[in-house]
Design a protein around this motif. Structure first.
Motif, PDB file in Angstrom:
ATOM      1  N   PHE A  15       0.885  -1.176   0.000  1.00  0.00           N
ATOM      2  CA  PHE A  15       0.000   0.000   0.000  1.00  0.00           C
ATOM      3  C   PHE A  15       0.906   1.204   0.000  1.00  0.00           C
ATOM      4  O   PHE A  15       1.537   1.506   1.009  1.00  0.00           O
ATOM      5  CB  PHE A  15      -0.888   0.024   1.248  1.00  0.00           C
ATOM      6  CG  PHE A  15      -2.023  -0.953   1.214  1.00  0.00           C
ATOM      7  CD1 PHE A  15      -3.038  -0.815   0.281  1.00  0.00           C
ATOM      8  CD2 PHE A  15      -2.080  -2.010   2.099  1.00  0.00           C
ATOM      9  CE1 PHE A  15      -4.096  -1.708   0.247  1.00  0.00           C
ATOM     10  CE2 PHE A  15      -3.124  -2.904   2.070  1.00  0.00           C
ATOM     11  CZ  PHE A  15      -4.133  -2.755   1.142  1.00  0.00           C
ATOM     12  N   SER A  40      -3.173  -8.044  14.962  1.00  0.00           N
ATOM     13  CA  SER A  40      -3.799  -7.040  14.110  1.00  0.00           C
ATOM     14  C   SER A  40      -2.750  -6.385  13.223  1.00  0.00           C
ATOM     15  O   SER A  40      -1.668  -6.045  13.675  1.00  0.00           O
ATOM     16  CB  SER A  40      -4.485  -6.013  15.011  1.00  0.00           C
ATOM     17  OG  SER A  40      -5.123  -5.051  14.223  1.00  0.00           O
ATOM     18  N   GLY A  41      -3.087  -6.207  11.951  1.00  0.00           N
ATOM     19  CA  GLY A  41      -2.173  -5.542  11.044  1.00  0.00           C
ATOM     20  C   GLY A  41      -1.147  -6.469  10.429  1.00  0.00           C
ATOM     21  O   GLY A  41      -0.305  -6.039   9.656  1.00  0.00           O
ATOM     22  N   SER A  42      -1.225  -7.761  10.715  1.00  0.00           N
ATOM     23  CA  SER A  42      -0.207  -8.665  10.190  1.00  0.00           C
ATOM     24  C   SER A  42      -0.461  -9.020   8.731  1.00  0.00           C
ATOM     25  O   SER A  42       0.378  -9.631   8.090  1.00  0.00           O
ATOM     26  CB  SER A  42      -0.149  -9.933  11.047  1.00  0.00           C
ATOM     27  OG  SER A  42      -1.412 -10.542  11.085  1.00  0.00           O
ATOM     28  N   GLY A  43      -1.649  -8.638   8.197  1.00  0.00           N
ATOM     29  CA  GLY A  43      -1.877  -8.854   6.772  1.00  0.00           C
ATOM     30  C   GLY A  43      -2.873  -9.954   6.449  1.00  0.00           C
ATOM     31  O   GLY A  43      -3.024 -10.324   5.280  1.00  0.00           O
ATOM     32  N   THR A  45      -6.286 -10.045   6.541  1.00  0.00           N
ATOM     33  CA  THR A  45      -7.370  -9.587   5.676  1.00  0.00           C
ATOM     34  C   THR A  45      -6.864  -9.309   4.272  1.00  0.00           C
ATOM     35  O   THR A  45      -7.489  -9.692   3.273  1.00  0.00           O
ATOM     36  CB  THR A  45      -7.993  -8.303   6.261  1.00  0.00           C
ATOM     37  OG1 THR A  45      -8.569  -8.606   7.526  1.00  0.00           O
ATOM     38  CG2 THR A  45      -9.059  -7.739   5.349  1.00  0.00           C
ATOM     39  N   THR A  46      -5.727  -8.657   4.203  1.00  0.00           N
ATOM     40  CA  THR A  46      -5.177  -8.321   2.895  1.00  0.00           C
ATOM     41  C   THR A  46      -4.938  -9.566   2.057  1.00  0.00           C
ATOM     42  O   THR A  46      -5.229  -9.590   0.857  1.00  0.00           O
ATOM     43  CB  THR A  46      -3.870  -7.523   3.077  1.00  0.00           C
ATOM     44  OG1 THR A  46      -4.124  -6.420   3.937  1.00  0.00           O
ATOM     45  CG2 THR A  46      -3.345  -7.022   1.754  1.00  0.00           C
ATOM     46  N   HIS A 208     -10.256 -14.835  15.212  1.00  0.00           N
ATOM     47  CA  HIS A 208      -9.649 -14.561  16.511  1.00  0.00           C
ATOM     48  C   HIS A 208     -10.135 -15.557  17.560  1.00  0.00           C
ATOM     49  O   HIS A 208      -9.754 -15.476  18.710  1.00  0.00           O
ATOM     50  CB  HIS A 208      -9.979 -13.132  16.969  1.00  0.00           C
ATOM     51  CG  HIS A 208      -9.166 -12.101  16.268  1.00  0.00           C
ATOM     52  ND1 HIS A 208      -9.550 -10.791  16.170  1.00  0.00           N
ATOM     53  CD2 HIS A 208      -7.980 -12.184  15.624  1.00  0.00           C
ATOM     54  CE1 HIS A 208      -8.641 -10.113  15.494  1.00  0.00           C
ATOM     55  NE2 HIS A 208      -7.674 -10.944  15.143  1.00  0.00           N
TER      56      HIS A 208
HETATM   57  N1  LIG Z   1      -6.496   0.258   1.809  1.00  0.00           N
HETATM   58  C1  LIG Z   1      -5.390   0.331   2.572  1.00  0.00           C
HETATM   59  N2  LIG Z   1      -4.535   1.374   2.400  1.00  0.00           N
HETATM   60  C2  LIG Z   1      -3.392   1.460   3.149  1.00  0.00           C
HETATM   61  N3  LIG Z   1      -3.023   0.573   4.082  1.00  0.00           N
HETATM   62  C3  LIG Z   1      -3.829  -0.488   4.288  1.00  0.00           C
HETATM   63  C4  LIG Z   1      -5.051  -0.662   3.562  1.00  0.00           C
HETATM   64  N4  LIG Z   1      -5.659  -1.806   4.005  1.00  0.00           N
HETATM   65  C5  LIG Z   1      -4.845  -2.313   4.955  1.00  0.00           C
HETATM   66  N5  LIG Z   1      -3.749  -1.538   5.134  1.00  0.00           N
HETATM   67  C6  LIG Z   1      -2.638  -1.787   6.080  1.00  0.00           C
HETATM   68  O1  LIG Z   1      -2.124  -3.059   5.810  1.00  0.00           O
HETATM   69  C7  LIG Z   1      -1.735  -3.731   7.004  1.00  0.00           C
HETATM   70  C8  LIG Z   1      -2.382  -5.105   7.088  1.00  0.00           C
HETATM   71  O2  LIG Z   1      -3.787  -4.937   7.189  1.00  0.00           O
HETATM   72  P1  LIG Z   1      -4.791  -6.162   7.306  1.00  0.00           P
HETATM   73  O3  LIG Z   1      -6.160  -5.571   7.329  1.00  0.00           O
HETATM   74  O4  LIG Z   1      -4.506  -7.140   6.261  1.00  0.00           O
HETATM   75  O5  LIG Z   1      -4.432  -6.764   8.747  1.00  0.00           O
HETATM   76  P2  LIG Z   1      -5.168  -7.922   9.558  1.00  0.00           P
HETATM   77  O6  LIG Z   1      -4.127  -8.902   9.834  1.00  0.00           O
HETATM   78  O7  LIG Z   1      -6.389  -8.359   8.860  1.00  0.00           O
HETATM   79  O8  LIG Z   1      -5.541  -7.141  10.896  1.00  0.00           O
HETATM   80  P3  LIG Z   1      -6.865  -7.219  11.806  1.00  0.00           P
HETATM   81  O9  LIG Z   1      -6.667  -8.406  12.693  1.00  0.00           O
HETATM   82  O10 LIG Z   1      -6.810  -5.922  12.568  1.00  0.00           O
HETATM   83  O11 LIG Z   1      -8.038  -7.312  10.883  1.00  0.00           O
HETATM   84  C9  LIG Z   1      -2.154  -2.832   8.145  1.00  0.00           C
HETATM   85  O12 LIG Z   1      -0.993  -2.147   8.585  1.00  0.00           O
HETATM   86  C10 LIG Z   1      -3.107  -1.869   7.522  1.00  0.00           C
HETATM   87  O13 LIG Z   1      -3.019  -0.612   8.143  1.00  0.00           O
END
Ligand SMILES: Nc1ncnc2c1ncn2[C@@H]1O[C@H](COP(=O)(O)OP(=O)(O)OP(=O)(O)O)[C@@H](O)[C@H]1O
Ligand SMILES: Nc1ncnc2c1ncn2[C@@H]1O[C@H](COP(=O)(O)OP(=O)(O)OP(=O)(O)O)[C@@H](O)[C@H]1O
Ligand SMILES: [Mg+2]
Ligand SMILES: [Mg+2]
Lengths: 256, 220, 222, 256, 256
Positions: A15, A40-43, A45-46, A208
């Motif tokens: 990103f 959280s934030g480990s990626g 969802t992405t 979770h």
């Molecule tokens: N559209 C976006 N633009 C910029 N950064 C993003 C975007 N979506 C996610 N991120 C960043 O990417 C990183 C990973 O996000 P992600 O949502 O995949 O984490 P996660 O493991 O699903 O966390 P959670 O448990 O909080 O859902 C985070 O640092 C988030 O801030």
């Protein structure tokens, strides 16, 4: 022939300047139930969003049922497929979201029918009976004509899962499907997922709920800062974590 | 003052006023329908990722919203023939009001579109719908319900704007009222009646919109 | 008619004084209408939101009637009907009154929307520290409502500038009438109408940008 | 003090006259932004009779549909604004003696195929005629061109614009306006050479004030036949380009 | 003289046909810290809101510092006091809300100063130094010029408490001040309240934090269906509930 349903190789996603996925490799076979855990934030969802192209990704490849998802490489040049094709590929996977995302202007049945009619080009009556079958399966046949606003969170999530499954995807993706629910509604949704697991649905779940992950999964992936930190049998991972990171993470999560 | 109201001249020409009102409604209906189509396309352009589309649409909205309608009406009617485009008086007014209302409606639709949660189009993508299918099956039905109140008030003010058609001799309500004035000079009476006709029509329009709103409300 | 740009510029130069004067009248009329209409409108908005039921109904009827009437008709009514009732206003006064009344009904609705959007908790918190209703309105509701109202209010201001063209009909020498007077001498209707249109556009464009500027300035940090 | 408008005007020290500002040669603005025209000069003649000074006038600018309401609601003392005398109007206001009589003419563009009356008439239903908005506008045009299509406009410049842009083949309007317009745009327009539909212009005052009406009538009468004839004749020459013969000396023409 | 700070007698409150408070009697002395517990809908919030007249009540009386709140009885007729007087009486109590309700358009300091300047008619500089004193007390002096939108939930709640306390109320009311906060932010707010308790502030708190209630309160009131179900020393009530209702309620609440 490659019998893997999902095959991720060297997946990278940025990103802007921040690299969120730093090279993921992962594969799943028919019937696998893989839980993804991690802070959280480990990626997590992405990764899921890349798998069904809700996000473009920068490098690496994702193959589902032997098809390259989203990109094709011709003459050494990587090209994004056109929107039509990508839309078709998205139907290979089903996705359930944390926020349900039911279409508020359609009844439960209509929510499920939409994809069947518009994407699978089914006749309406056929789609209708499939929708009812799945509503029955998630225990909501009586509510078939209710609008999302008239259903509880747990019921909405069950309809959302039915909507995804009804498309008969090769792979179901679940992104924290219970974390927007009141505690007393969590179980009804988890039961539906367990049921699907028992029937051999191939599923990739971000969750979770550690106990649930422990019970339902055939394999667990621990994501850590955009990489796969550890991966393996749930029993082994939860009871004897190999990395310090995982041990720490498990300690901070409640295991109820 | 000793001005004595005398409505008899107005009643004598009342059917002219009613006919004018009918034409006003037709003008409004025609131009707003076209305007809605324009507004819809422009609103998609306004939120498009393509910068050129966004800028063009933005310029269109800025110009239409900041220029008096009368100037636009005169332009279409008198200047376009010099450029080879010749429309009849009614057609030329409808075209003008459609373009004018397109600017207003685009803004209304844009706001409505932004109020549709992003998760819904992602859910649509996830079951394999194409971008067009998502627009037509998900975004537009929800957006349309969201904007109904704003749409209602825009439509009402556009209906009132049809009074400017009098300037290019389209015989709608205001034109008829002015015609009666020229004949009788019973200006007070004529405008009382004409304004009541406008107010009642607007009230009916507002009621219709509220009814549609209620009818289309998503049960919850 | 057939004429060159040079001829137009020449006529424009000759007519500069009345056109500038007309523009001045337009701006003053619109400004007066916006100011008085907004003050009135805040009252209307308050009555619509917090008024006792009969008051609320009366203001509702008022706003619905005014908003259902074309401004042109309001202008004529203010001039002739008030005249017939014994209130003799100059065309300028009558026109500004009509515009202000029109403006007040719109601002009233906008203010109502903004007030209703403020969480009740704000009023309760103000009550809890002992503020009276008028203090609550002045220090808590109004400052928050103003910020919310600003974008729509700017639109209304632009509408008022456009609506001021209708004052020409009761003989107020605004920009439009000034242009028409020039046209009736020179017969150059298109260029002068467009020049007037351009001036209106510029005025509204300036208002729009001023609004954005104020919006930025008054944004609450978060 | 008397109750007549005459006394009020004298006491006030100025005359309030309702007229327009956008119709040459009747009432319009000069290049230095002063109101001028034949109507204006008539008002000045009345002022001269009142105060022995032609300029003690406050002009109230009014649109043509405001001419009678401004009298009946006392906004003005008198209206002088090319007001055509009709029976219907005479029921609402009191007309003074007339100060001009004219007819309607047809104006065309020079070089037009339908440049004169015969050609226009011959063209039948394919002719478009622009006219100032009026209840009898349609029948008026049809009296001269029975088949022509009639488009009515709000103001003279729009009417001329219609002629100019080709929307209309001819403009039907007062002969006085036509001659003025042709004079202002030399070589571009011509009179189609037909006049009809006579009408009389007079000032109007409020009904029921005989003193005031008598006074204005006297002033106008003496301008056309008596001591102020020179002023009337000079104005006539300026706006219509015609030299008037002075009235016959001797037995008053009125009693012949 | 009655030395009670708060004295509630036979308080009744109806919403339409539903009676929500069915006769509450309760009194508090200087320095008391009373926690109100009870299941959802039992009337806890409503009681607090009656005490500072955010709700009118139907019967009974509330006295604070020997003043009748909201109503006066003259010649046997119960009358609501006028708004001005009620506004003044509201300043006898301070209230902290679940949703903080800070004024978003004012900085932390300005939020606190408003009441001091407008209700207590203090000079601005005096109000300013009091505001800073209290911001310091809740540990937010550095954030004095921040707007609510720039503060975390816990910080906002601390400012809200400071805003209420700065008015030097006779009695502080807290309505579930931590339940809108993320778990990690709860403690900072509870610490502030504990601190106030230690200094002898008279406080009435509705809370779901049982451990906190146990630790901080001098007395606990258990509300049940619009009545006081049980009341007494926290130690006794929590460890040996007398009524079945309370026992049940305590069982269902987590005690962490
Ligand atoms: N559209 C976006 N633009 C910029 N950064 C993003 C975007 N979506 C996610 N991120 C960043 O990417 C990183 C990973 O996000 P992600 O949502 O995949 O984490 P996660 O493991 O699903 O966390 P959670 O448990 O909080 O859902 C985070 O640092 C988030 O801030
Ligand atoms: N404004 C209102 N109109 C109608 N009923 C109301 C209103 N406010 C509260 N009630 C009702 O009064 C009852 C008591 O509500 P109250 O908010 O005092 O309960 P509570 O004990 O604070 O509950 P919680 O723990 O959920 O905050 C509830 O049944 C509620 O539905
Ligand atoms: Mg996530
Ligand atoms: Mg509560």
């Amino acid at each position: 022939m490659d019998s893997n349903i999902l095959e991720i190789r060297n997946l990278h996603k940025r990103f802007g300047a921040v690299e969120v996925l730093k090279g993921i490799d992962c594969s799943m076979k028919q019937g696998d139930v893989v839980c993804v855990i991690g802070s959280s934030g480990s990626g997590k969802t992405t990764m899921l969003r890349c798998i069904n192209m809700l996000e473009d990704f920068d490098d690496g490849s994702i193959r589902i049922d032997n098809q390259d998802i989203g990109y094709e490489t011709r003459d050494g040049v990587r090209r994004r497929k056109n929107e039509k094709e990508i839309a078709k590929q998205r139907a290979l996977t089903g996705m359930a979201f944390q926020q349900f995302n039911l279409f508020p202007h359609m009844t439960a049945t209509e929510n499920i029918m939409l994809g069947l009619v518009k994407v699978k080009n089914m006749r309406r009556d056929e789609a209708h009976s499939i929708a009812e079958k799945w509503l029955d399966r998630v225990g909501l046949l009586e509510r078939r004509d209710y609008y999302p606003g008239q259903l509880s969170g747990g019921q909405q999530q069950r309809v959302a899962i039915a909507r995804a499954i009804a498309m008969s995807p090769k792979l179901m993706l679940f992104d924290e499907v219970t974390s927007a629910l009141d505690p007393e509604l969590v179980n009804e949704v988890l039961l539906v997922i367990k049921d699907l697991a028992r029937e051999g649905m191939t599923m990739l779940l971000v969750t979770h709920e550690m106990r649930f992950a422990f019970e339902v999964s055939t394999r667990v992936i621990f994501m850590n800062q955009g990489r796969i930190g550890e991966e393996g049998d749930p029993r082994e991972m939860f009871l004897k974590p190999k990395t310090e990171r995982l041990a720490e993470f498990l300690k901070s999560s409640t295991f109820n | 003052m000793d001005y004595v109201l005398n409505f008899s001249v107005v009643w004598r020409s009342f059917d002219h006023l009613l006919g004018g009102l009918g034409l006003s409604l037709l003008l409004a209906l025609g131009s707003i329908l076209i305007g809605m189509a324009i507004g819809l396309v422009v609103s998609f352009a306004l939120i498009s990722p393509v910068a050129i589309a966004r800028n063009l649409a933005g310029a269109y909205v800025t110009v239409t919203r900041n220029t008096p309608l009368l100037v636009l009406v005169l332009f279409t009617y008198f200047a376009l023939p010099d450029l080879g485009v010749r429309l009849g008086d009614i057609e030329s007014f409808v075209a003008t009001l459609a373009i004018y209302s397109g600017g207003y409606l685009a803004e209304v639709f844009r706001a409505g579109m932004l109020s549709v949660p992003k998760g819904l189009s992602e859910a649509g993508q996830a079951i394999g719908l194409t971008r067009m299918q998502i627009r037509f099956s998900i975004i537009m039905p929800i957006m349309f319900r969201n904007v109904l109140p704003a749409l209602g008030s825009t439509v009402i003010s556009l209906f009132k704007d049809t009074s400017l058609a009098a300037a290019i001799a389209v015989p709608e309500l205001t034109y008829q009222a002015r015609k009666i004035n020229v004949e009788s000079f019973r200006v007070v009476e004529t405008w009382i009646i004409a304004s009541l006709l406008y107010v009642c029509t607007c009230a009916v329009l507002a009621m219709l919109f509220r009814r549609v709103e209620r009818h289309l409300a998503i049960p919850r | 008619m057939d004429f060159t740009l040079g001829q137009f510029l020449h006529e424009l130069w000759i007519a500069r004084a009345p056109i500038v004067q007309g523009l001045g009248v337009t701006i003053v009329a619109a400004a007066l209408a916006i100011v008085t209409g907004s003050i009135l409108g805040v009252g209307v908005g308050l009555a619509l939101t917090y008024g006792a039921k009969p008051l609320r109904w009366m203001t509702r009827a008022y706003t619905d009637f005014i908003r259902g009437t074309p401004v042109l008709v309001l202008v004529l009514a203010s001039y002739y009907i008030l005249g017939a009732a014994g209130v003799q206003l100059s065309p300028f006064q009558a026109g500004v009154l009509a515009l202000a009344v029109f403006c007040s009904s719109h601002v009233g609705e906008i203010v109502r929307g903004a007030l209703q959007a403020i969480p009740v908790g704000q009023i309760e918190a103000a009550k809890a520290i002992g503020l009276t209703f008028s203090q609550t309105f002045l220090y808590i509701l109004l400052p928050q409502a103003i910020r919310q109202v600003l974008p729509t209010w700017v639109n209304t201001a632009a509408e008022m500038v456009k609506a001021s063209t209708l004052l020409s009909i009761i003989g107020v020498g605004d920009l439009l009438l000034a242009s028409q007077e020039v046209i009736s001498r020179t017969f150059m209707s298109l260029p002068f109408y467009f020049f007037a249109g351009f001036l209106y556009f510029t005025a509204n464009f300036a208002i729009e940008h001023f609004g954005r500027y104020v919006e930025r300035k008054t944004k609450i940090p978060s | 003090a008397g109750t007549s408008k005459l006394d009020q005007v004298l006491a006030r020290g100025k005359l309030i006259v309702g007229t327009g500002s956008t119709n040459a040669p009747w009432h319009f603005k000069s290049a230095d932004n002063k109101l001028q025209g034949f109507d204006i000069d008539i008002a000045k003649i009345i002022s001269k009779a009142l105060f022995d000074n032609p300029d003690k006038i406050e002009f109230v600018n009014q649109s043509s549909d405001a001419r009678i309401p401004n009298i009946t609601t006392d906004k003005v003392d008198i209206t002088c604004q090319f007001l055509t005398v009709t029976g219907g109007r005479a029921q609402q206001v009191a007309f003074t003696i007339p100060y001009f009589r004219e007819g309607v003419g047809l104006m065309t563009k020079t070089g037009s195929k339908r440049g004169d009356y015969a050609a226009l008439k011959a063209a039948g239903a394919s002719v478009n005629v622009a006219v100032l908005q009026n209840v009898y506008a349609e029948s008026m045009v049809h009296a001269a061109l029975p088949m022509a299509k009639v488009a009515q406009y709000d103001s003279p410049d729009l009417m001329y614009q219609a002629l100019n842009s080709g929307r209309a083949d001819a403009a039907a309007t007062d002969q006085s306006s036509i001659s003025w317009f042709i004079k202002q745009n030399p070589g571009k327009y011509k009179d189609a050479g037909y006049g009809w539909n006579p009408q009389t212009y007079a000032c109007a005052v409020k009904r029921g004030d005989q003193d005031w009406l008598n006074f204005v009538n006297t002033a106008l009468h003496e301008a056309m036949t008596g001591v102020e004839f020179d002023a009337y004749a000079a104005s006539y020459k300026t706006w219509f380009g015609v030299d008037l013969a002075p009235p016959k000396i001797g037995f008053p023409v009125e009693y012949k």
